[in-house]
Scaffold this motif. Structure first.
Motif, short mmCIF file in Angstrom:
data_model
loop_
_atom_site.label_atom_id
_atom_site.label_comp_id
_atom_site.label_asym_id
_atom_site.label_seq_id
_atom_site.Cartn_x
_atom_site.Cartn_y
_atom_site.Cartn_z
N SER A 35 45.99 28.64 2.30
CA SER A 35 44.96 29.64 2.55
C SER A 35 44.57 29.61 4.02
O SER A 35 44.40 28.53 4.59
N PRO A 36 44.40 30.77 4.64
CA PRO A 36 43.94 30.80 6.03
C PRO A 36 42.50 30.28 6.14
O PRO A 36 42.04 29.96 7.22
N ASP A 37 41.80 30.18 5.01
CA ASP A 37 40.40 29.73 5.03
C ASP A 37 40.24 28.29 4.59
O ASP A 37 39.13 27.83 4.32
N ASP A 38 41.36 27.56 4.49
CA ASP A 38 41.37 26.14 4.15
C ASP A 38 40.66 25.36 5.27
O ASP A 38 40.97 25.55 6.44
N LYS A 39 39.70 24.48 4.93
CA LYS A 39 38.96 23.73 5.95
C LYS A 39 39.68 22.43 6.33
O LYS A 39 39.19 21.67 7.16
N ILE A 40 40.79 22.13 5.68
CA ILE A 40 41.51 20.89 5.98
C ILE A 40 42.83 21.20 6.67
O ILE A 40 43.19 20.56 7.66
N VAL A 41 43.55 22.17 6.13
CA VAL A 41 44.84 22.54 6.72
C VAL A 41 44.66 23.84 7.48
O VAL A 41 44.37 24.88 6.89
N THR A 42 44.82 23.77 8.79
CA THR A 42 44.61 24.96 9.60
C THR A 42 45.76 25.93 9.43
O THR A 42 46.86 25.56 9.00
N ARG A 43 45.49 27.18 9.77
CA ARG A 43 46.51 28.21 9.71
C ARG A 43 47.71 27.81 10.58
O ARG A 43 48.87 27.98 10.19
N LYS A 44 47.41 27.22 11.75
CA LYS A 44 48.48 26.83 12.66
C LYS A 44 49.37 25.77 11.99
O LYS A 44 50.60 25.81 12.10
N ALA A 45 48.72 24.83 11.31
CA ALA A 45 49.49 23.76 10.65
C ALA A 45 50.37 24.35 9.55
O ALA A 45 51.51 23.92 9.36
N LEU A 46 49.84 25.36 8.83
CA LEU A 46 50.64 26.01 7.78
C LEU A 46 51.89 26.65 8.36
O LEU A 46 52.99 26.48 7.84
N ASP A 47 51.68 27.39 9.47
CA ASP A 47 52.82 28.06 10.11
C ASP A 47 53.86 27.04 10.57
O ASP A 47 55.05 27.22 10.39
N ARG A 48 53.35 25.94 11.15
CA ARG A 48 54.25 24.91 11.67
C ARG A 48 55.09 24.32 10.53
O ARG A 48 56.30 24.16 10.65
N THR A 49 54.42 24.00 9.43
CA THR A 49 55.13 23.39 8.31
C THR A 49 56.18 24.36 7.74
O THR A 49 57.33 23.98 7.49
N ALA A 50 55.77 25.62 7.56
CA ALA A 50 56.70 26.60 7.01
C ALA A 50 57.89 26.76 7.93
O ALA A 50 59.04 26.85 7.47
N ALA A 51 57.65 26.77 9.25
CA ALA A 51 58.74 26.96 10.20
C ALA A 51 59.72 25.80 10.11
O ALA A 51 60.93 25.98 10.24
#
Ligand SMILES: Cc1cc2nc3c(=O)[nH]c(=O)nc-3n(C[C@H](O)[C@H](O)[C@H](O)COP(=O)(O)OP(=O)(O)OC[C@H]3O[C@@H](n4cnc5c(N)ncnc54)[C@H](O)[C@@H]3O)c2cc1C
Lengths: 254, 444
Positions: A199-215
């Motif tokens: 979720s982009p509104d996750d307070k633990i995993v930032t949006r940037k971290a999500l993108d990085r992991t997916a990439a």
């Protein structure tokens, strides 16, 4: 990176066996789909998936299992337990990790050729997650630096109107340390397809971290705006699990 | 039956021979690299040597592993961690059945089908002739590659003493199945390897009298050392001379000096023969339940004469002479087989002059075979993939491999006997395979 072939640690000092808590929900009749194994993050147990996701997955024709982390574990022991349970299931298994459970899964993928993997709100790099935790919950997070264990708060995990705060357990600092200082996982064996959701509104995993992991796994994250970190416990819990199973059904046909 | 059956072209598919542990791992690795696979298995089920239902299975009812669990399991499919250190043979069969079920391998296995010949069809491709074991027409199919995983523990090595005039019963160890066969008998066990020692120990608990005949002294390893499976105490990475010293010291502490009981002293240094893992032989020798004797000279009537002139009168003789590798379906030159029957393969796996022909599981490691067979199969599958995806790089890898010194992965100084042809130290061997895998990785 340590050798995948020469596993001196596993040969000379195997992880001691424990009784593992595994909860399950099974479909009737068995549809011969690959089993799903849900791996919770720290502070959570298999209960977090029994709440909604296990039953829902079963209703969609998938045998669903959830594994609680062992007491006083370490990353190595958690990975061992996931691989043990997966290899004990009748068919090649889909590993679904949430939070730090996704980190455990990413390491287990190097040890077991999963059918597919899902990393939900993945905490793969501990440091940025710790930074985010400090910002939203300084009083729960700070004691961890002095050996007092890490506490998670409602604000970090849930969207308004939903809480399981009282069920959360506090893990010893040593466990967090073993997770934070983990080296990068080796490449997955058997090249399974990997999906990242969050979720982009996750307070633990930032949006940037999500993108990085997916990439890192060659894709883009599947996003569920408005939801908190604990996707499986949120009031909107059905959306992500349905999306995960849709994705899986598509991948299994491919 | 047709004289010249039509050849069915299977295009890029790979043929695997055998569905024992090695064949199953090979099938899985090839699939992971995207190959279609046809696996042929003479028997009607998986498991190979570990399937006691198979005629050729060498296991007997009480057999347990001699390598401990963490060093025997597949690296990507662990055995249950609450299993014993040394599982029973039926657990190993159950494990292999679960492995093939878990990864859906059975779908690609043709059971009850024997491979009778494999011949080059030009261009690196192979014509594989198969026949149903129940009889029936032969079938020829063309494959892009052939991997033999046919096992090397099923063709008994002939016993060289003439037994035609002997009145007692003579059988090869592979025919020994159950301790009941030993009960009340006067048994002579011939052979000092793992099987010979295991059967001598069995006989000590069942038979009226037991002689154990060995030609040469071996180095014994205990099953446990300091309360842990002995193979889990890996020798530090020291020069061979020092490891040999350590080994002698370990033997002095455990089995001790066995020449006291009439066993010959080893005529070679540690690590020059396959280790014999047995903690009980010395115990039964010490209790007089086993009598150590020398080589057998002749057998006639009810008497066996030993090389020192001594005579004994067993009524059952079990020959644990070991096994010979056999590849009846391949012309010997394809595997560079010498006049003794010993194939010469790169890493004991890759045919030197045929890049699409390989053998998996032809190893005698100082640990479990399955992990090594797994990594061999990963290397072979990646090699076949690389040949298709990047021929130029494959050629470069082949060039590099051709200069890999044999001593880096194989024990060069071993006792000259077929029992030690494929002797490898598992860590050295895995280092060599890991290095090969690294060379094959795509440049990033
Ligand atoms: C007494 C004994 C004890 C052992 N103990 C250990 C131990 O403790 N630990 C360990 O790791 N290893 C041990 N081993 C080694 C054991 O052989 C291996 O573990 C393993 O079983 C070898 O597997 P494989 O697949 O290479 O060969 P196999 O298990 O022999 O399988 C070969 C398969 O190929 C099939 N086949 C052969 N030719 C053809 C053909 N032409 N067409 C079709 N099918 C064919 C056979 O039917 C068989 O099923 C032991 C061996 C023996 C004899």
């Amino acid at each position: 990176m340590s050798s995948q072939l020469l596993r001196f640690e596993d040969w000379t000092a195997p992880v001691p066996p424990v009784r593992r808590e595994v909860l399950s929900a099974l479909p009737h009749p068995d549809e011969k789909n690959p089993p799903l194994l849900f791996v919770p993050g720290l502070g959570h147990g298999a209960w977090a998936f029994r709440e909604h996701w296990l039953g829902h997955a079963a209703s969609r024709g998938f045998s669903a299992y959830a594994l609680s982390p062992r007491a006083a574990g370490s990353l190595r022991a958690y990975v061992h337990d996931v691989v043990q349970v997966a290899a004990g299931l009748p068919r090649q298994t889909v590993l679904i990790g949430h939070g730090v459970g996704a980190l455990v899964v990413s390491h287990a993928l190097a040890r077991y050729p999963a059918k597919a993997a899902v990393l939900a709100a993945p905490v793969l790099d501990g440091w940025p997650a710790l930074g985010a935790a400090l910002r939203t919950n300084p009083f729960g997070t700070l004691p961890a630096f002095f050996g007092g264990g890490l506490g998670l708060s409602r604000k970090q995990l849930y969207s308004p109107g939903c809480t399981y705060e009282r069920k959360l357990t506090r893990e010893p600092t040593a466990v967090y340390r073993s997770v934070l200082t983990a080296s990068r996982p080796a490449a997955p064996v058997g090249s399974p397809p990997v999906l990242v959701v969050g979720s982009p509104d996750d307070k633990i995993v930032t949006r940037k971290a999500l993108d990085r992991t997916a990439a890192r796994f060659g894709g883009a994250p599947l996003l569920f705006p408005g939801m908190g970190h604990d996707l499986m416990l949120d009031t909107e819990w059905q959306e992500p699990i349905d999306a995960i199973i849709d994705w899986l059904e598509k991948e299994l046909l491919a | 039956m047709q004289d010249t059956p039509d050849i069915a072209d299977r295009h890029d598919a790979v043929c695997v021979i055998g569905a024992g542990a090695s064949g199953l791992a090979t099938l899985k690795s090839l699939r992971e690299q995207g190959f279609s696979v046809d696996c042929y298995e003479r028997e009607t089920s998986v498991g190979g040597a570990w399937n006691w239902r198979h005629d050729r299975s060498p296991v007997y009812s009480t057999a347990h592993l001699v390598s401990s669990r963490p060093l025997t399991e597949f690296p990507d499919f662990p055995m249950p961690d609450d299993w014993p250190d040394y599982p029973h043979h039926s657990q190993l069969l159950g494990y292999l059945e679960r492995y093939s079920e878990h990864f859906g391998l059975r779908d690609d296995i043709w059971f009850g089908t024997e491979v009778v010949s494999v011949t080059p069809a030009g261009d690196g491709r192979w014509d594989v002739t198969t026949r149903s074991v129940g009889g029936g027409a032969e079938r020829v199919q063309r494959y892009a590659a052939v991997i033999a995983a046919n096992g090397h523990n099923w063709a008994p090595k002939p016993f060289t003493v003439d037994t035609s005039e002997f009145r007692g019963r003579v059988m090869h160890a592979s025919a020994y199945k159950d301790p009941a066969q030993l009960r009340g008998r006067k048994v002579l066990v011939i052979g000092g390897g793992n099987t010979g020692c295991d059967i001598a120990v069995e006989a000590a608990q069942q038979a009226e009298k037991v002689w154990h005949s060995t030609r040469r002294g071996y180095w014994f390893a205990p099953k446990y050392l300091f309360g842990r499976p002995a193979d889990q105490m890996l020798p530090p990475r020291l020069p061979l001379r020092f490891r040999q010293k350590l080994y002698r010291w370990m033997v002095r502490l455990t089995a001790g000096d066995l020449t006291r009981y009439g066993l010959p002293a080893p005529d070679h240094r540690p690590y020059e023969s396959h280790p014999v893992v047995n903690s009980q032989l010395a115990y039964y020798l010490g209790h007089g339940r086993i009598t150590a004797v020398g080589d057998v000279a002749s057998m006639e009537g009810s008497t066996v004469e030993l090389s020192d002139g001594k005579r004994i009168e067993p009524d059952l003789v079990i020959t644990a002479t070991g096994y010979l590798p056999r590849f009846e379906f391949l012309a010997p030159e394809l595997l560079d087989v010498d006049e003794d029957g010993r194939p010469d393969l790169h890493l004991h796996a890759f045919a030197r002059r045929h890049p699409t022909l390989a053998v998996i599981g032809l190893l005698q490691p100082d640990a479990g075979l399955l992990p090594l067979a797994h990594w061999q199969s990963v290397a072979v599958a990646r090699w076949l993939r690389l040949r298709i995806d990047d021929p130029a790089k494959a050629a470069a890898v082949q060039q590099k491999e051709s200069v890999r010194p044999v001593r880096s992965w194989s024990r060069l100084q071993v006792v000259p006997s077929s029992r030690h042809w494929f002797e490898v130290g598992h860590t050295d061997y895995l280092r060599a395979v890991e290095d090969l895998l690294k060379h094959m990785e795509p440049a990033s």
